[in-house]
Design a protein around this motif. Structure first.
Motif, PDB file in Angstrom:
ATOM      1  N   CYS A   1     -57.206  41.704 -25.397  1.00  0.00           N
ATOM      2  CA  CYS A   1     -56.958  40.915 -26.614  1.00  0.00           C
ATOM      3  C   CYS A   1     -57.269  39.445 -26.348  1.00  0.00           C
TER       4      CYS A   1
ATOM      5  N   CYS B   1     -51.955  45.664 -28.676  1.00  0.00           N
ATOM      6  CA  CYS B   1     -51.721  44.637 -27.662  1.00  0.00           C
ATOM      7  C   CYS B   1     -50.342  44.010 -27.894  1.00  0.00           C
ATOM      8  N   LEU B   2     -49.974  43.073 -27.043  1.00  0.00           N
ATOM      9  CA  LEU B   2     -48.657  42.443 -27.142  1.00  0.00           C
ATOM     10  C   LEU B   2     -48.456  41.699 -28.461  1.00  0.00           C
ATOM     11  N   CYS B   3     -49.470  40.959 -28.917  1.00  0.00           N
ATOM     12  CA  CYS B   3     -49.296  40.150 -30.136  1.00  0.00           C
ATOM     13  C   CYS B   3     -49.580  40.928 -31.408  1.00  0.00           C
ATOM     14  N   GLY B   4     -50.211  42.096 -31.298  1.00  0.00           N
ATOM     15  CA  GLY B   4     -50.477  42.911 -32.477  1.00  0.00           C
ATOM     16  C   GLY B   4     -51.812  42.616 -33.147  1.00  0.00           C
ATOM     17  N   ALA B   5     -52.577  41.650 -32.619  1.00  0.00           N
ATOM     18  CA  ALA B   5     -53.878  41.344 -33.231  1.00  0.00           C
ATOM     19  C   ALA B   5     -54.848  42.509 -33.083  1.00  0.00           C
TER      20      ALA B   5
ATOM     21  N   ASP C   1     -56.349  36.963 -28.036  1.00  0.00           N
ATOM     22  CA  ASP C   1     -55.234  36.090 -28.402  1.00  0.00           C
ATOM     23  C   ASP C   1     -54.106  36.117 -27.375  1.00  0.00           C
ATOM     24  N   CYS C   2     -53.680  37.300 -26.961  1.00  0.00           N
ATOM     25  CA  CYS C   2     -52.528  37.380 -26.053  1.00  0.00           C
ATOM     26  C   CYS C   2     -52.923  37.819 -24.641  1.00  0.00           C
TER      27      CYS C   2
HETATM   28 ZN   LIG Z   1     -52.918  40.428 -28.652  1.00  0.00          ZN
END
Ligand SMILES: [Zn+2]
Ligand SMILES: [Zn+2]
Length: 139
Positions: free
Chosen positions: A76, A8-12, A78-79
């Motif tokens: 995700c 995902c964009l944030c890497g989580a 988070d993001c």
């Molecule tokens: Zn993310």
């Protein structure tokens, strides 16, 4: 490394799958437009259940597809990046969002679906079969 690897964009959320992609479908349905925030989704069909998560676990929104059956949209928490959709009407494939792949260089559309709700300015790639809704034998 497998073609099917990304985040995902944030890497989580990080994923991979030791499989070959089956098909790449551009989807112009209104739900893909709304979920992606874009004109259409680039969805990579991969064998259902093959994604493995090395980081995080996506959250799930239960949507309803054009078939009336559930579409589980995983993203995700988070993001907010959409990761993949589990479309109950397509029992063989999960639909991975191509933009989350680490390497997108091999991604080429093989089919274009839900053209009836496409934005009027969209230019279609030449020689790729198009359907007003889903193709007769797939979802
Ligand atoms: Zn993310
Ligand atoms: Zn769609």
């Amino acid at each position: 490394m497998s073609k099917i690897s990304g985040s995902c964009l944030c890497g989580a959320v990080k994923y991979s799958a030791p499989v070959e992609p089956v098909v790449v479908a551009l989807c112009h349905c209104t739900h893909c437009q709304r979920q992606s925030g874009a004109a259409f989704s680039v969805n990579v069909g991969i064998p259902k259940g093959s994604l493995q998560f090395s980081a995080g676990q996506p959250a799930t929104y239960q949507d309803t597809g054009g078939s009336g059956l559930p579409v589980y949209r995983h993203f995700c928490r988070d993001c907010g990046s959409p990761i993949f959709s589990d479309v109950v009407a397509s029992p063989q494939l999960d639909w991975l969002k191509a933009g989350t792949l680490t390497d997108t260089s091999w991604v080429k559309p093989a089919v274009i679906v839900w053209c009836e709700s496409a934005q009027p300015w969209v230019a279609y790639p030449e020689g790729v079969p198009r359907f007003a809704r889903n193709p007769p034998a797939a979802a």
